[in-house]
Design an enzyme around this catalytic site. Structure first.
Site, PDB file in Angstrom:
ATOM      1  N   ARG A  20     -69.840 -44.734  23.575  1.00  0.00           N
ATOM      2  CA  ARG A  20     -69.133 -45.681  24.462  1.00  0.00           C
ATOM      3  C   ARG A  20     -69.772 -45.733  25.839  1.00  0.00           C
ATOM      4  NH1 ARG A  20     -63.323 -43.644  24.633  1.00  0.00           N
ATOM      5  NH2 ARG A  20     -64.503 -41.713  24.563  1.00  0.00           N
ATOM      6  N   ASN A  38     -62.979 -46.145  21.003  1.00  0.00           N
ATOM      7  CA  ASN A  38     -62.954 -45.475  19.707  1.00  0.00           C
ATOM      8  C   ASN A  38     -61.789 -46.009  18.889  1.00  0.00           C
ATOM      9  OD1 ASN A  38     -65.129 -43.805  20.256  1.00  0.00           O
ATOM     10  ND2 ASN A  38     -63.875 -42.108  20.962  1.00  0.00           N
TER      11      ASN A  38
END
Length: 92
Positions: A20, A38
């Site tokens: 990320r 996520n």
């Protein structure tokens, strides 16, 4: 220039490997807005808005991800741009 919105669902070993944060850095470099987060099933969802050229560059980057990642697939779907993003953030 037409703004588009893509949702990328990234499968593989992509959680716990700075996916990320690395995606955020690449998206900011490309001038894209949106977020990465996520998902409970182990995938990472990337929603980004920008020009098709810049989105394609992000998708190419997502195909490999950061060095510790092992990407199996990246599924792309186009969505209606909603705007409203300020920068590119990391969620959940």
């Amino acid at each position: 220039m037409e703004i588009k919105r893509w949702c990328l669902l990234v499968s593989g070993h992509v959680q716990g490997v700075y996916y990320r944060a690395s995606t955020q850095a690449r998206a900011v470099e490309l001038g894209l807005t949106g977020y990465a987060r996520n998902l409970p099933d182990g995938r990472v969802e990337v929603v980004a808005e920008g020009t098709e050229d810049k989105l394609a560059q992000l998708k190419t980057w997502c195909d490999d991800g950061p060095p510790a990642a092992n990407v199996d697939s990246v599924n792309v779907s186009e969505q209606t741009p909603a705007g409203g993003f300020t920068g590119f953030s990391i969620r959940g």
